[in-house]
Design an enzyme around this catalytic site. Structure first.
Site, short mmCIF file in Angstrom:
data_model
loop_
_atom_site.label_atom_id
_atom_site.label_comp_id
_atom_site.label_asym_id
_atom_site.label_seq_id
_atom_site.Cartn_x
_atom_site.Cartn_y
_atom_site.Cartn_z
CG ASN A 9 13.70 10.64 -1.62
OD1 ASN A 9 13.00 9.63 -1.57
ND2 ASN A 9 13.64 11.60 -0.71
CE LYS A 11 11.01 14.12 -1.61
NZ LYS A 11 10.86 15.42 -0.99
CG HIS A 96 14.25 12.79 3.45
ND1 HIS A 96 13.21 13.68 3.64
CD2 HIS A 96 14.75 13.05 2.22
CE1 HIS A 96 13.09 14.44 2.55
NE2 HIS A 96 14.02 14.08 1.68
CD GLU A 98 9.90 14.75 2.46
OE1 GLU A 98 9.86 13.58 2.05
OE2 GLU A 98 10.07 15.73 1.70
CD GLU A 168 17.76 15.94 0.82
OE1 GLU A 168 17.70 15.80 -0.40
OE2 GLU A 168 16.92 15.48 1.60
N GLY A 174 11.40 20.52 -2.05
CA GLY A 174 10.05 20.55 -2.64
C GLY A 174 9.45 21.94 -2.72
CB SER A 214 14.36 23.01 -5.32
OG SER A 214 13.22 22.93 -4.48
C1 PEP Z 1 14.43 15.37 -1.26
O1 PEP Z 1 13.38 15.30 -0.65
O2 PEP Z 1 15.34 14.55 -1.01
C2 PEP Z 1 14.57 16.41 -2.27
C3 PEP Z 1 15.75 16.84 -2.57
O3 PEP Z 1 13.41 16.86 -2.84
P1 PEP Z 1 13.26 17.95 -4.02
O4 PEP Z 1 14.34 17.70 -5.02
O5 PEP Z 1 11.89 17.71 -4.59
O6 PEP Z 1 13.39 19.30 -3.38
#
Ligand code: PEP
Length: 251
Positions: A9, A11, A96, A98, A168, A174, A214
């Site tokens: 992803n 973003k 997601h 976000e 998630e 993040g 992460s």
């Molecule tokens: C995401 O936003 O889908 C995600 C998993 O981000 P990160 O790996 O940076 O934590």
């Protein structure tokens, strides 16, 4: 049998030139990788979809990071599922955290988006997950159950079977703070149970449930070794071809 999948992803990162370069690098690395045991997908900004589709081959899947909750019309700035599909993309991330947090996407809106994506033969990568407060106050299993029920349980078993889910935990996205492999397994097994209750064991067993938050080359192996973790949705580490491939090859 369910598939193992690693999906990136991106973003809101990379200019068009940078994004096409990154896609080429991932595509090349994937072609040259000896023993890849999972499907690999990159989900990129809308502006990058068609140009990226032109430089990757069939082995690397392509997806969008969102689509509109309407098919067409006076929705300035929105990009519809048919538009996404017309670029050659086959996947779309929906729900997601976000999008839920910054753009007010509710389960009702997400339900529409899922239906529109499926109507275009796009595979939704549907995200669910609790915030830190819900993890700490012990309601995290209920929160995720509700997210699944509200947005997805209107689907037929056949359509539900077309989804990929991504757990998630919002507190791990993040932040550098990964859920432990045991925490991921507990939630993934719970999710599979919730699906089984509604659609039966076969649909539940065939559903790919990815972990996101992460995830990086150093922790992917341990996470992917868990029985109900079928891969990862990768944010930050997907922006570097070598890191991303380090996760892909963790299977
Ligand atoms: C995401 O936003 O889908 C995600 C998993 O981000 P990160 O790996 O940076 O934590």
């Amino acid at each position: 049998m369910r598939k193992n999948i690693v999906a990136g992803n991106w973003k809101m990162n990379t200019t068009l030139a940078e994004g096409v370069g990154l896609a080429k690098d991932v595509n090349e690395a994937l072609k040259n990788a000896a023993d890849v045991k999972c499907d690999v997908v990159i989900c990129v900004p809308f502006t990058h979809l068609a140009p990226v589709a032109a430089v990757i081959d069939g082995k690397l899947g392509l997806g969008a990071e969102n689509c509109a909750d309407h098919v067409k019309g006076a929705y300035t700035g929105e990009v519809s599922a048919p538009m996404v599909a017309s670029t050659g993309a086959k996947y779309v991330i929906l729900g997601h955290s976000e999008r839920r947090q910054y753009y007010g996407e509710t389960s009702a809106i997400l339900k529409e988006k899922v239906n529109l994506a499926l109507a275009e033969n796009l595979t939704p990568i549907f995200c669910i997950g609790e915030v830190l407060e819900e993890r700490e106050n012990g309601t995290f299993l209920d929160v995720v159950t509700r997210q699944i029920r509200e947005a997805l349980f209107g689907l037929s078993a056949e359509d539900f079977g077309k989804l990929i889910l991504a757990y998630e935990p919002v507190w791990a996205i993040g932040t550098g703070k990964t859920a432990t492999a045991d925490q991921a397994q507990e939630m993934h097994a719970h999710i599979r149970g919730v699906i089984a209750e509604k659609y039966g064991k076969e649909v539940a067993d065939n559903c790919s449930i990815l972990y996101g938050g992460s995830c990086k080359p150093s922790n992917a192996k341990e996470l992917f070794a868990k029985a109900d973790v079928d891969g990862g949705l990768i944010g930050g580490a997907a922006l570097d071809a070598a890191s991303f491939m380090g996760i892909v090859t963790a299977f």
